[in-house]
Scaffold this active site. Structure first.
Site, short mmCIF file in Angstrom:
data_model
loop_
_atom_site.label_atom_id
_atom_site.label_comp_id
_atom_site.label_asym_id
_atom_site.label_seq_id
_atom_site.Cartn_x
_atom_site.Cartn_y
_atom_site.Cartn_z
N HIS A 109 3.94 11.64 -4.50
CA HIS A 109 4.25 10.57 -3.53
C HIS A 109 5.32 9.62 -4.07
O HIS A 109 5.75 8.71 -3.38
CB HIS A 109 2.96 9.81 -3.21
CG HIS A 109 3.06 8.89 -2.05
ND1 HIS A 109 3.01 7.51 -2.17
CD2 HIS A 109 3.23 9.12 -0.72
CE1 HIS A 109 3.12 6.95 -0.98
NE2 HIS A 109 3.26 7.90 -0.09
N ARG A 150 -0.66 -4.96 4.89
CA ARG A 150 -0.33 -4.61 6.27
C ARG A 150 -1.49 -3.93 6.98
O ARG A 150 -1.79 -4.24 8.12
CB ARG A 150 0.89 -3.66 6.31
CG ARG A 150 1.13 -3.09 7.71
CD ARG A 150 2.42 -2.31 7.80
NE ARG A 150 2.51 -1.22 6.85
CZ ARG A 150 2.03 0.02 7.06
NH1 ARG A 150 1.39 0.30 8.17
NH2 ARG A 150 2.19 0.96 6.15
N HIS A 207 6.37 -1.96 4.47
CA HIS A 207 6.03 -0.75 3.73
C HIS A 207 6.14 -0.91 2.21
O HIS A 207 5.61 -0.10 1.46
CB HIS A 207 6.96 0.39 4.20
CG HIS A 207 6.58 1.74 3.71
ND1 HIS A 207 7.30 2.43 2.76
CD2 HIS A 207 5.55 2.55 4.06
CE1 HIS A 207 6.73 3.60 2.53
NE2 HIS A 207 5.67 3.70 3.31
#
Length: 679
Positions: free
Chosen positions: A424, A553, A581
């Site tokens: 990732h 978030r 993000h």
């Protein structure tokens, strides 16, 4: 004490719904947030609800060892919350959005009887010419084979006149526009649903007539269940499993709530659904189609004011990005600043005779990826290109596989997913021969190498030739190539090698400072906070007197403000035009503030089951730049919600003397002002 993960996620999606409700948000942006809410909920049912269903099938003792919640109880709670949100969704659409459209002379005609004679003629011609070729209709009953309903596709179902049979027909919104502009008054912009044109012409399909046509939609399990994934070719297994995504088990049937109980129960029986699979909705489903809701030309104020990506003050007029990196670190903030520099960098090094190698991790690749195209060019120019393609990136598997094959055909070394772990991290490594030595240049980011999402997601990226970082990025690639999860890193935190341990050490340090009477605090920004061990550590720090500010978030399983547990922890969530993000971790560190950017959230998967990279910002000017952005986000009193024990998402309280601060706008304006000042 923790919030349940899935319930916390539903609370996040409610914050998205709040944006659709906010009259200060431009009208078509509110419609977009309805579409986002709907799209999010679809994915939730396809992934999270399907997972709970799978847990239900397991042996009770085995399930208890793996799962803290009871699936059946959790599913009931989910259904209750979703129903409440769907009711609110309907009220927002009917009572706020539709009237607001009318104020702009935009009319969504949802009844064929409202059509003028000219519009009815248009609708019939459109049906016969454009729609009819895409329709499949059939008669169904419990006595015949059960028809297969495609995932997320729309259908009309209804009882046929003077018959026990039901009629079923698809609504082909996958190949035709869901909304059709109608001819009419030049002063009015009139639109109808594709659904209404089909509904008005069902007699062409069922001559005997249908009593009433009700819209239904099935959501299906989207998980790729790969048997024995630790052996064999994982890439081929994923490719083979992609087809199963469209035929997965049903996880939700959304139906028109005006449907009578008898017909609802008959459908439940025909499709083998349980009562927990049935979700009453409005007349129309798939509100994600509202992403493409048509707008009239020359009507102002329907959208957010433009915020075109800004040029970077150093990179914009540079002859060579590599030469800039030789002199200084560069920090980029997307989408406030241009993403163009990243494919430009790869294009540059593809032509540079001194560059020998390029290595990159690709997690979500854009369909028309300029990054991937530049890598192909580099390979053709004789560079050694190594690309690690993560084929387990949910819903992007097909695109990733396609680009992996394209790069492979060009001659690049393509390494696909390792079984049991996802890569990732968002890293790029350039090896350049300088004075008989190979010097490393690196890109470290919080977001994907994806130019499309770089216009929508807020992320940070560091370009640096600092040996402390670049050489350790080379070590990360060495681990990936050697299929090893062991290594030693002094400057980077790398999951699953050492990031959990080093993050815990950062918190422990603040605890010791607090106990010694020194200033102790941290400000942490991430998408999701779910790992209970990290949450427990934050609770411990709070009890020691460490002041903790969190900007989360999405999922937040930590419960803030509980006396004796978390009274020193505050949490806000910002939902605005861009999707937050970036992951940023700032620690007081005894007066020598430490600041890290990361691809990793504090979720168990990010710390233990994914290859992630967390990197420090050493340059003091860049560090202050990030601190200023963090402080603006914490000061947001327009789009910030307070996360609390009740999970009811109250907006941050604002006094009458307090000036409004909308962080995303402020960040953009400050970056633009700095750019103009430096001209």
């Amino acid at each position: 004490m923790y919030h349940k993960r899935d319930i916390s996620w539903l609370s996040f999606n409610h914050r998205v719904l709040q944006e659709a409700k906010d009259p200060l948000v431009p009208l078509y942006e509110r419609i977009k947030f309805l579409a986002i809410y709907s799209s999010n909920l679809d994915e939730f049912f396809r992934v999270r609800v399907s997972a709970l269903r799978q847990f239900q099938k397991m042996d009770k003792q085995e399930r208890k060892s793996m799962l803290e919640v009871k699936p059946k109880k959790e599913l009931r709670e989910i259904k209750k919350i979703v129903h409440q949100q769907q009711v609110e969704f309907g009220i927002i659409f009917r009572s706020q959005i539709i009237p607001a459209l009318r104020e702009h002379n935009i009319f969504l005609l949802n009844d064929y009887q409202l059509f003028s004679s000219a519009q009815k003629q248009f609708a019939q011609a459109y049906f016969l010419e454009k729609v009819l070729p895409h329709l499949q209709h059939q008669y169904i009953s419990t006595a015949v084979d059960v028809p297969f309903l495609k995932n997320r596709s729309l259908y009309f179902v209804g009882r046929l006149a003077q018959s026990d049979e039901l009629g079923l027909v698809n609504i082909p919104s996958d190949v035709l526009p869901r909304f059709i502009a109608l001819p009419g008054d030049e002063h009015q912009f009139q639109v109808t649903f594709l659904d209404e044109i089909i509904r008005a012409n069902l007699h062409h399909l069922f001559p005997e007539g249908m009593q009433s046509a009700y819209s239904i939609k099935i959501s299906r399990d989207a998980e790729l269940y790969i048997d024995d994934e630790y052996t064999g070719d994982l890439r081929e297994k994923i490719r083979a499993s992609l087809a199963n995504r469209s035929i997965g088990a049903p996880t939700r049937m959304l139906y028109d709530s005006s449907m009578n109980i008898e017909l609802t129960q008959q459908l439940k029986s025909i499709f083998g659904l349980s009562k927990n699979d049935l979700f009453p909705g409005a007349r129309y489903h798939n509100f994600s189609d509202f992403f493409a809701f048509p707008a009239p030309a020359h009507v102002e104020g329907l959208y957010d004011a433009p915020m075109p990506p800004l040029p970077h003050p150093v990179l914009e007029h540079a002859d060579s990005i590599i030469k800039v990196m030789q002199q200084q670190d560069v920090l980029l903030h997307f989408p406030y600043q241009k993403y163009d520099y990243i494919p430009q960098l790869i294009e540059e090094v593809a032509q540079d005779p001194q560059v020998e190698s390029i290595k990159i991790t690709l997690y979500r690749v854009a369909k028309d990826s300029s990054i991937a195209k530049a890598l192909v060019k580099a390979q053709k120019n004789g560079k050694s290109v190594t690309v690690f393609v993560e084929v387990k990136a949910r819903f992007d598997e097909a695109s990733n596989l396609l680009w992996g094959e394209t790069l492979q055909k060009a001659g690049a070394r393509v390494i696909y997913s390792r079984p049991g772990i996802k890569v990732h991290s968002k890293i790029l490594l350039i090896g350049r021969r300088e004075a008989e030595q190979l010097r490393n240049y690196t890109y470290l980011g919080t977001g994907n190498f994806n130019e499309k999402t770089a216009t929508l997601y807020t992320d940070h990226a560091l370009l640096t030739a600092d040996e402390r970082l670049a050489n350790e990025v080379a070590d990360v690639f060495r681990l990936l190539e050697e299929v090893s999860l062991e290594g030693s890193f002094q400057h980077l935190m790398v999951s699953p090698v050492n990031s959990r341990r080093k993050f815990v050490a950062c918190i422990e340090r603040e605890i010791q400072h607090a106990k010694s009477g020194r200033a102790a605090w941290m400000m942490l920004k991430m998408n999701s906070l779910e790992d209970t061990a990290m949450i427990d550590k934050l609770y411990e720090a709070s009890q020691a007197g460490v002041k903790i500010k969190l900007i989360i978030r999405g999922i937040c399983c930590l419960v803030p403000g509980v006396p004796g547990l978390s009274e020193n922890i505050e949490v806000i969530s910002i939902i605005d035009r861009f999707l937050e993000h970036a992951r940023v971790y700032q620690f007081a560190n005894g007066g020598e503030e430490a600041l890290f950017l990361a691809s990793a959230d504090w979720m168990t998967r990010n710390l233990d089951r994914r290859v992630e990279v967390v990197f420090p910002i050493y340059n003091l000017t860049l560090k202050q730049e990030l601190v200023n952005i963090l402080q603006l986000q914490w000061a947001d009193n327009v789009k910030a919600r307070m996360l609390n024990a009740e999970q009811d998402n109250p907006y941050k309280a604002v006094s009458t003397e307090e000036a409004p601060v909308q962080a995303q706008k402020e960040i953009y304006f400050k970056l633009r002002t700095a750019l103009e000042t430096n001209k």
